[in-house]
Design a protein around this motif. Structure first.
Motif, PDB file in Angstrom:
ATOM      1  N   VAL A  41     -24.953  49.315 -17.352  1.00  0.00           N
ATOM      2  CA  VAL A  41     -24.501  50.629 -16.873  1.00  0.00           C
ATOM      3  C   VAL A  41     -24.865  50.817 -15.395  1.00  0.00           C
ATOM      4  N   ALA A  42     -26.075  50.380 -15.057  1.00  0.00           N
ATOM      5  CA  ALA A  42     -26.520  50.486 -13.668  1.00  0.00           C
ATOM      6  C   ALA A  42     -25.689  49.559 -12.776  1.00  0.00           C
ATOM      7  N   GLN A  43     -25.334  48.399 -13.313  1.00  0.00           N
ATOM      8  CA  GLN A  43     -24.501  47.448 -12.580  1.00  0.00           C
ATOM      9  C   GLN A  43     -23.160  48.080 -12.233  1.00  0.00           C
ATOM     10  N   ARG A  44     -22.550  48.675 -13.239  1.00  0.00           N
ATOM     11  CA  ARG A  44     -21.233  49.284 -13.064  1.00  0.00           C
ATOM     12  C   ARG A  44     -21.326  50.426 -12.033  1.00  0.00           C
ATOM     13  N   ARG A  45     -22.394  51.201 -12.124  1.00  0.00           N
ATOM     14  CA  ARG A  45     -22.578  52.321 -11.205  1.00  0.00           C
ATOM     15  C   ARG A  45     -22.682  51.809  -9.769  1.00  0.00           C
ATOM     16  N   TYR A  46     -23.444  50.730  -9.610  1.00  0.00           N
ATOM     17  CA  TYR A  46     -23.586  50.172  -8.262  1.00  0.00           C
ATOM     18  C   TYR A  46     -22.240  49.658  -7.750  1.00  0.00           C
ATOM     19  N   ALA A  47     -21.528  48.933  -8.607  1.00  0.00           N
ATOM     20  CA  ALA A  47     -20.239  48.367  -8.196  1.00  0.00           C
ATOM     21  C   ALA A  47     -19.245  49.477  -7.829  1.00  0.00           C
ATOM     22  N   ASP A  48     -19.271  50.566  -8.585  1.00  0.00           N
ATOM     23  CA  ASP A  48     -18.372  51.685  -8.287  1.00  0.00           C
ATOM     24  C   ASP A  48     -18.716  52.330  -6.954  1.00  0.00           C
ATOM     25  N   ARG A  49     -20.018  52.431  -6.688  1.00  0.00           N
ATOM     26  CA  ARG A  49     -20.434  53.052  -5.427  1.00  0.00           C
ATOM     27  C   ARG A  49     -19.989  52.196  -4.241  1.00  0.00           C
ATOM     28  N   VAL A  50     -20.187  50.899  -4.347  1.00  0.00           N
ATOM     29  CA  VAL A  50     -19.770  49.995  -3.271  1.00  0.00           C
ATOM     30  C   VAL A  50     -18.253  50.050  -3.100  1.00  0.00           C
ATOM     31  N   ALA A  51     -17.522  50.071  -4.219  1.00  0.00           N
ATOM     32  CA  ALA A  51     -16.063  50.125  -4.145  1.00  0.00           C
ATOM     33  C   ALA A  51     -15.604  51.407  -3.463  1.00  0.00           C
ATOM     34  N   ARG A  52     -16.299  52.502  -3.750  1.00  0.00           N
ATOM     35  CA  ARG A  52     -15.899  53.779  -3.160  1.00  0.00           C
ATOM     36  C   ARG A  52     -16.099  53.753  -1.648  1.00  0.00           C
ATOM     37  N   VAL A  53     -17.263  53.272  -1.226  1.00  0.00           N
ATOM     38  CA  VAL A  53     -17.591  53.291   0.204  1.00  0.00           C
ATOM     39  C   VAL A  53     -16.812  52.247   0.998  1.00  0.00           C
ATOM     40  N   ARG A  54     -16.731  51.035   0.462  1.00  0.00           N
ATOM     41  CA  ARG A  54     -16.144  49.954   1.253  1.00  0.00           C
ATOM     42  C   ARG A  54     -14.649  49.790   1.055  1.00  0.00           C
ATOM     43  N   LEU A  55     -14.120  50.290  -0.056  1.00  0.00           N
ATOM     44  CA  LEU A  55     -12.698  50.077  -0.318  1.00  0.00           C
ATOM     45  C   LEU A  55     -11.925  51.390  -0.413  1.00  0.00           C
ATOM     46  N   HIS A  56     -12.273  52.213  -1.397  1.00  0.00           N
ATOM     47  CA  HIS A  56     -11.426  53.376  -1.671  1.00  0.00           C
ATOM     48  C   HIS A  56     -11.393  54.399  -0.542  1.00  0.00           C
ATOM     49  N   GLN A  57     -12.564  54.738   0.002  1.00  0.00           N
ATOM     50  CA  GLN A  57     -12.563  55.771   1.055  1.00  0.00           C
ATOM     51  C   GLN A  57     -11.820  55.322   2.317  1.00  0.00           C
ATOM     52  N   PRO A  58     -12.155  54.126   2.874  1.00  0.00           N
ATOM     53  CA  PRO A  58     -11.404  53.715   4.065  1.00  0.00           C
ATOM     54  C   PRO A  58      -9.916  53.512   3.790  1.00  0.00           C
ATOM     55  N   LEU A  59      -9.587  53.017   2.612  1.00  0.00           N
ATOM     56  CA  LEU A  59      -8.182  52.786   2.279  1.00  0.00           C
ATOM     57  C   LEU A  59      -7.441  54.116   2.122  1.00  0.00           C
ATOM     58  N   PHE A  60      -8.095  55.086   1.517  1.00  0.00           N
ATOM     59  CA  PHE A  60      -7.529  56.423   1.360  1.00  0.00           C
ATOM     60  C   PHE A  60      -7.226  57.009   2.752  1.00  0.00           C
ATOM     61  N   ARG A  61      -8.188  56.917   3.643  1.00  0.00           N
ATOM     62  CA  ARG A  61      -7.988  57.455   4.986  1.00  0.00           C
ATOM     63  C   ARG A  61      -6.783  56.784   5.657  1.00  0.00           C
ATOM     64  N   GLU A  62      -6.736  55.460   5.606  1.00  0.00           N
ATOM     65  CA  GLU A  62      -5.650  54.750   6.281  1.00  0.00           C
ATOM     66  C   GLU A  62      -4.293  55.087   5.670  1.00  0.00           C
ATOM     67  N   ARG A  63      -4.229  55.155   4.351  1.00  0.00           N
ATOM     68  CA  ARG A  63      -2.942  55.442   3.703  1.00  0.00           C
ATOM     69  C   ARG A  63      -2.473  56.864   4.002  1.00  0.00           C
ATOM     70  N   VAL A  64      -3.425  57.800   4.036  1.00  0.00           N
ATOM     71  CA  VAL A  64      -3.052  59.184   4.352  1.00  0.00           C
ATOM     72  C   VAL A  64      -2.586  59.268   5.811  1.00  0.00           C
ATOM     73  N   LEU A  65      -3.309  58.614   6.729  1.00  0.00           N
ATOM     74  CA  LEU A  65      -2.906  58.656   8.137  1.00  0.00           C
ATOM     75  C   LEU A  65      -1.516  58.056   8.322  1.00  0.00           C
ATOM     76  N   VAL A  66      -1.227  56.957   7.631  1.00  0.00           N
ATOM     77  CA  VAL A  66       0.108  56.350   7.729  1.00  0.00           C
ATOM     78  C   VAL A  66       1.163  57.347   7.243  1.00  0.00           C
ATOM     79  N   SER A  67       0.896  57.995   6.101  1.00  0.00           N
ATOM     80  CA  SER A  67       1.870  58.933   5.533  1.00  0.00           C
ATOM     81  C   SER A  67       2.141  60.122   6.457  1.00  0.00           C
ATOM     82  N   TYR A  68       1.119  60.533   7.212  1.00  0.00           N
ATOM     83  CA  TYR A  68       1.273  61.696   8.108  1.00  0.00           C
ATOM     84  C   TYR A  68       1.542  61.257   9.546  1.00  0.00           C
ATOM     85  N   GLU A  69       1.923  59.997   9.714  1.00  0.00           N
ATOM     86  CA  GLU A  69       2.232  59.458  11.041  1.00  0.00           C
ATOM     87  C   GLU A  69       1.113  59.720  12.051  1.00  0.00           C
TER      88      GLU A  69
END
Ligand SMILES: [Zn+2]
Length: 303
Positions: free
Chosen positions: A165-193
């Motif tokens: 459970v702790a492993q999964r929590r750590y992996a989710d946190r890393v995914a959020r910071v290193r993948l999902h958040q920056p990717l979300f920002r970039e995709r939103v910026l592209v959509s809004y030109e």
């Protein structure tokens, strides 16, 4: 120079090159940018246009992997590539384990070589994540296990000793910071030109992707849950000084409307009352009305 040492130098130089690029031209990368990389006078493009796995002929192991972009803004990209353990997977090229690129990945996995993961954001543009590692191979599933940081790599190797459970929590946190958040920002910026939906400011350095339903309340990092905003308007939206109705019209909190102060208050905030935000042309990329309404009700409650 010994091969292993040479490999280390090339990878460090490649990461330094990407660091430099992110300063010189902030934003997404194209193949042409990545083709500029040189080491000791030799050109060594960091991406292969024709295939997802890049292995320069000067190296034994792969140096980068690539994932193509999710075409639909409402998609939660790469969610299906995340295993139940929270680790991301990267598929073999074709179905043949002895295929040259797969061998180059296997070698990078065995030697624990750091790689670059290029993630497609829009057609032909990429966000790099580096360094990442291949923690393992799952031959039955024809894939490799990705570690997004060295801690994840360590945890993969010591999984028996760690709480799942702790492993999964750590992996989710890393995914959020290193993948999902920056990717979300970039995709939103592209959509809004790359413009603030409220005031049209065009400076990438000053732009954020505001969540409509906050991350902390389960708001997903997908384009319809985001709005590109400059830092001032993002702050005003988050602090419920401005509300956005499901019809995209803005309201300014009553006490703020009544205040009198300098030009910033007048032009940047009070003048928004009754105006509409500028939404993406593509319908599927526009803010989700139900989520906006949820947020707008909170604005009303705070007013
Ligand atoms: Zn703005």
């Amino acid at each position: 120079v010994e091969a292993a040492e040479y490999d280390t130098y090339v990878r460090s130089a490649a990461f330094a090159f990407l660091d430099q690029l992110s300063i010189q031209q902030p934003g997404l990368l194209r193949y042409e940018d990545l083709a500029q990389f040189q080491f000791q006078g030799e050109r060594m493009p960091l991406m292969d246009l024709g295939r997802g796995i890049r292995k320069p002929r000067q190296l034994e192991g792969a140096i980068s992997i690539r994932t193509v972009h999710a075409a639909r803004p409402q998609d939660r990209p790469y969610a299906d590539e995340q295993g139940l353990d929270g680790y991301f997977r990267y598929k073999w090229r074709e179905h043949n384990p002895d295929q040259a690129e797969n061998r180059a990945l296997r070698l990078a996995c065995e030697r624990r070589l750091p790689l670059i993961w290029f993630i497609g954001v829009a057609s032909g543009t990429y966000m790099p994540i580096y360094p990442v590692w291949l923690a393992d191979e799952e031959p039955f599933e024809e894939q490799f296990v990705l570690a997004l940081d060295d801690e994840e790599l360590y945890r993969w190797d010591h999984a028996e000793a760690l709480e799942p459970v702790a492993q999964r929590r750590y992996a989710d946190r890393v995914a959020r910071v290193r993948l999902h958040q920056p990717l979300f920002r970039e995709r939103v910026l592209v959509s809004y030109e790359t413009r603030c939906a409220v005031c049209h400011l065009r400076h990438r350095e000053l732009l954020d992707a505001a969540h409509i339903v906050p991350d902390s309340e389960g708001g997903e990092p997908i384009v319809p849950n985001g709005i590109a905003m400059c830092q001032l308007h993002h702050g005003a939206f988050d602090h419920l000084l401005i509300g956005i109705r499901p019809d995209y019209r803005m309201e300014v909190r009553a006490d703020l409307l009544a205040e009198s102060d300098g030009p910033t208050l007048r032009h940047a905030l009070q003048a928004l009352h009754g105006e509409k935000i500028t939404v993406p042309r593509q319908r599927a990329a526009r803010p989700d009305p139900a989520s906006l309404d949820l947020r707008y009700q909170r604005f009303l409650a705070a007013s």
